[in-house]
Scaffold this active site. Structure first.
Site, mmCIF file in Angstrom:
data_model
loop_
_atom_site.group_PDB
_atom_site.id
_atom_site.type_symbol
_atom_site.label_atom_id
_atom_site.label_comp_id
_atom_site.label_asym_id
_atom_site.label_seq_id
_atom_site.Cartn_x
_atom_site.Cartn_y
_atom_site.Cartn_z
ATOM 1 N N HIS A 74 -38.717 38.852 59.192
ATOM 2 C CA HIS A 74 -38.213 38.226 60.420
ATOM 3 C C HIS A 74 -38.373 39.193 61.600
ATOM 4 O O HIS A 74 -38.897 40.297 61.445
ATOM 5 C CB HIS A 74 -36.780 37.727 60.253
ATOM 6 N N HIS A 110 -37.142 42.785 61.182
ATOM 7 C CA HIS A 110 -38.049 43.631 60.391
ATOM 8 C C HIS A 110 -39.230 44.074 61.249
ATOM 9 O O HIS A 110 -39.660 45.221 61.192
ATOM 10 C CB HIS A 110 -38.579 42.869 59.172
ATOM 11 N N CYS A 130 -19.648 40.997 48.815
ATOM 12 C CA CYS A 130 -20.394 40.071 49.673
ATOM 13 C C CYS A 130 -21.850 40.144 49.239
ATOM 14 O O CYS A 130 -22.489 41.192 49.369
ATOM 15 C CB CYS A 130 -20.252 40.429 51.149
ATOM 16 N N CYS A 173 -24.366 41.013 52.109
ATOM 17 C CA CYS A 173 -24.421 42.454 52.437
ATOM 18 C C CYS A 173 -24.823 43.284 51.228
ATOM 19 O O CYS A 173 -25.143 44.450 51.365
ATOM 20 C CB CYS A 173 -23.064 42.975 52.899
ATOM 21 N N CYS A 222 -16.954 37.113 55.513
ATOM 22 C CA CYS A 222 -17.743 38.271 55.949
ATOM 23 C C CYS A 222 -18.283 37.946 57.336
ATOM 24 O O CYS A 222 -18.956 36.921 57.511
ATOM 25 C CB CYS A 222 -18.898 38.527 54.984
ATOM 26 N N HIS A 253 -22.163 37.381 57.496
ATOM 27 C CA HIS A 253 -22.790 36.239 56.808
ATOM 28 C C HIS A 253 -21.974 34.965 56.873
ATOM 29 O O HIS A 253 -22.410 33.931 56.352
ATOM 30 C CB HIS A 253 -23.098 36.623 55.356
ATOM 31 N N LYS A 287 -27.229 35.309 67.912
ATOM 32 C CA LYS A 287 -27.802 35.744 66.645
ATOM 33 C C LYS A 287 -28.800 34.685 66.179
ATOM 34 O O LYS A 287 -28.511 33.485 66.258
ATOM 35 C CB LYS A 287 -26.653 35.882 65.628
ATOM 36 N N LYS A 297 -30.737 29.834 61.340
ATOM 37 C CA LYS A 297 -31.393 28.547 61.069
ATOM 38 C C LYS A 297 -30.524 27.391 61.537
ATOM 39 O O LYS A 297 -31.040 26.403 62.042
ATOM 40 C CB LYS A 297 -31.674 28.429 59.570
HETATM 41 O O1 ME8 Z 1 -30.464 45.875 54.791
HETATM 42 N N1 ME8 Z 1 -32.515 42.536 64.519
HETATM 43 O O2 ME8 Z 1 -32.451 44.929 54.140
HETATM 44 P P1 ME8 Z 1 -32.584 43.751 55.221
HETATM 45 C C1 ME8 Z 1 -32.895 43.794 64.248
HETATM 46 N N2 ME8 Z 1 -32.456 46.234 51.899
HETATM 47 N N3 ME8 Z 1 -32.865 44.339 63.028
HETATM 48 C C2 ME8 Z 1 -32.398 43.583 62.031
HETATM 49 C C3 ME8 Z 1 -31.968 42.252 62.229
HETATM 50 C C4 ME8 Z 1 -32.039 41.729 63.555
HETATM 51 N N4 ME8 Z 1 -31.681 40.496 63.867
HETATM 52 N N5 ME8 Z 1 -31.549 41.773 61.038
HETATM 53 C C5 ME8 Z 1 -31.736 42.780 60.134
HETATM 54 C C6 ME8 Z 1 -31.414 45.776 54.018
HETATM 55 N N6 ME8 Z 1 -32.242 43.853 60.731
HETATM 56 C C7 ME8 Z 1 -31.509 46.724 52.831
HETATM 57 C C8 ME8 Z 1 -31.894 48.107 53.334
HETATM 58 S S1 ME8 Z 1 -32.475 50.694 52.915
HETATM 59 C C9 ME8 Z 1 -32.295 51.756 51.667
HETATM 60 C C10 ME8 Z 1 -31.974 49.147 52.244
HETATM 61 C C11 ME8 Z 1 -32.571 45.166 60.133
HETATM 62 O O3 ME8 Z 1 -33.852 43.064 54.893
HETATM 63 C C12 ME8 Z 1 -31.451 45.733 59.300
HETATM 64 O O4 ME8 Z 1 -30.503 46.356 60.130
HETATM 65 O O5 ME8 Z 1 -31.338 42.945 55.265
HETATM 66 C C13 ME8 Z 1 -32.211 46.715 58.435
HETATM 67 O O6 ME8 Z 1 -32.372 47.955 59.101
HETATM 68 C C14 ME8 Z 1 -33.556 46.032 58.246
HETATM 69 O O7 ME8 Z 1 -33.639 45.002 59.223
HETATM 70 C C15 ME8 Z 1 -33.723 45.438 56.866
HETATM 71 O O8 ME8 Z 1 -32.679 44.513 56.618
#
Ligand code: ME8
Length: 517
Positions: free
Chosen positions: A20, A23, A129, A132, A146, A149, A300, A303
């Protein structure tokens, strides 16, 4: 600083969805820093990857009636392809389901903590959760849900292994206070210190295999799998070969110079991870850069609200450089940033079509028309910046500032200062401040008129402009590497030994860099 190493990581994304916007932003942010450090001569290792265990993934695969391994294989491939499509220059891509690359490191780390006496068995009764992938307390909830979520946590009662996080809390507090682990920006440092002030508890560190069959087995107990965060954090060292026969990269690149993460996973990186490393006797990461969240229309992305913007669509429709430009110019790494179609197009037209694209086309065209595409930097009298222009710092600079002085004494120092503080949007502002100055230089000297009366001065002006555009290509490269490359191609510069261009033989441009939208 040639040969000095710089190890930079992103967090690893859960492989339960397509990538997304969040990422995409995080990958861009780490990539731009990695590219900048390479430009500065560092030996960079840039790691990214996917987090492939945990309850969420296991359940989503089940729901889709697909084996968990096939499910994560498919999603991990999506992530790799997507990151490549936005020109991420990662050196390593770690997948936590990889039994050869990741498991040995995660298990070796567990053993170290266990040998130290920091792992013990106990009964866990509390809340979890799934969104999370975290054990949560009542104080983390809002109206029983939470807040991240909007879902109720699950009640869990099970025999687990625990990690003695509490044993290291004081030591970590000191290291964060002293910036031995530097948390950027300062506000996030205070946030974690406040959390420590409230007090922390030991962490449940495993789950019964019967509950979650998908995970890394605990070394001494096949009936338990590691808690997903314990396994996931280990990626930063397993990717370097920690716990395997070949630890060359681990010796060379660890400790991490910079972990780039989002604001919701700060406590895992600033508390749990350092505690695990302290327990194992491994040195600590130096800096943690905590970025904000991307919203859409101030909300935020969700969907249900229907405001989710898909980064893949933007890359397909407008190109990855346009997306990278938006991230560079319009989002501060330290705050939440907004992304809407309207803002995107506005930024595209102002910065790319009218800004950099227009400047490059004009200057190349004039060079072709008046000098058959070839000009030299000459030792003729300096043609200074003529009019007062706002400097990067907002102060008006006096007229008559020598051309190169302005670039070397004003633009470049401001750019490097911002980059060294990871203020990427401000560093990108200096690139566009230079573009604006070059535009102003054309307007002030009107080379298209001057060429009729003073060809020599016109050549000096165009050479200066091409010189300036070459600097733009250099400092733009961390943000927009492909555009920077294209500009270098059309400039056709010849360089002196000191690295400065001495002559240009420009190439014809059939199309503008960025057509208006
Ligand atoms: O947290 N805007 O994975 P993830 C900006 N697997 N960044 C965002 C975001 C948004 N709307 N939503 C999520 C995880 N992120 C774990 C990490 S590390 C050892 C394990 C960011 O797929 C989020 O803060 O939920 C995180 O840094 C990254 O995307 C991956 O989130």
């Amino acid at each position: 600083m040639p040969n000095e190493k710089f190890y930079i990581t992103t967090s690893i994304a859960y492989a339960n969805t397509a990538p997304h916007m969040g990422h995409a932003y995080e990958e861009f942010l780490a990539d731009a820093i990695a590219r900048y450090k390479r430009n500065c001569g560092f030996d960079v290792f840039f790691l990214t990857g996917t987090d492939e265990h945990g309850v969420k993934i296991c359940r989503t695969a089940e729901k889709n009636d697909i084996s968990v391994q096939s499910f994560v294989d498919k999603n991990a491939e999506e992530f790799q392809k997507f990151y490549a499509s936005i020109d991420s220059s990662f050196d390593g891509f770690i997948r936590t389901s990889n039994k050869e690359q990741h498991w040995p490191g995660a298990q070796a780390l567990w053993k170290k903590l266990s040998e130290k006496g920091d792992i013990y068995k106990s009964k866990y009764t509390g809340l979890y959760c799934v969104g999370c992938e975290a054990f949560v307390g009542e104080r983390d909830l809002v109206n029983g849900l939470c807040p991240h979520h909007n879902a109720p946590p699950e009640k869990v009662e099970e025999e687990n292994y625990f990690f003695r996080l509490t044993k290291y809390a004081e030591e970590i507090r000191g290291k964060i206070e002293q910036d031995e682990i530097r948390i950027i920006p300062e506000a996030r440092k205070h946030e974690i210190l406040a959390l420590l002030e409230e007090g922390v508890a030991d962490v449940s560190f495993s789950r019964p295999e019967g509950q979650i069959p998908w995970g890394i087995p605990v070394p001494e107990d096949q009936n338990q799998v590691m808690y997903v965060w314990c396994d996931a954090l280990a990626n930063y060292i397993s990717a370097l070969g920690y716990g395997t026969e070949d630890e060359t990269n681990f010796s060379k690149y660890w400790p991490a110079d910079l972990h780039v993460i989002g604001k919701d996973i700060l406590r895992f990186h600033a508390l749990l991870w350092p505690a695990m490393l302290l327990s194992a006797g491994i040195s600590l990461p130096k800096e943690i850069l905590v970025h904000g969240f991307l919203t859409s229309g101030g909300k935020k992305m969700s969907k249900t609200v229907g405001n989710v913007v898909d980064p893949k669509e933007y890359v397909e429709k407008h190109g990855s450089e346009a997306l990278r430009s938006y991230f560079s110019r319009e989002i501060s790494p330290f705050e939440d940033g907004d992304f809407t179609d309207e803002k995107f197009l506005e930024s595209y037209n102002a910065n790319l079509a009218n800004g950099i694209g227009n400047l490059v086309s004009r200057v190349i065209k004039m060079t072709e028309q008046y000098f058959e595409g070839k000009v030299k930097m000459k030792d003729t009298p300096e043609v200074p910046f003529k009019r007062k222009v706002e400097t990067v710092s907002g102060v008006e600079e006096a007229a008559g500032v020598p051309f190169k002085y302005c670039i070397n004494q004003e633009i470049l120092p401001a750019y490097h200062e911002h980059m060294s503080r990871y203020e990427l949007n401000k560093a990108a502002d200096t690139v566009w401040a230079l573009i604006k100055k070059l535009d102003g230089y054309v307007t002030d000297y009107e080379p298209y008129k001057l060429v009729k009366t003073d060809k020599e001065k016109t050549e000096a002006i165009l050479a200066n402009l091409l010189f300036g555009i070459n600097v733009v290509a250099d400092i733009l490269s961390p943000f927009m590497p492909a555009t920077s490359e294209k500009i270098r191609e059309v400039l056709g510069a010849t360089f002196a030994e000191d690295g400065n261009p001495v002559a240009f033989s420009v190439k014809h441009m059939d199309n503008p860099l960025f057509p208006r939208k």
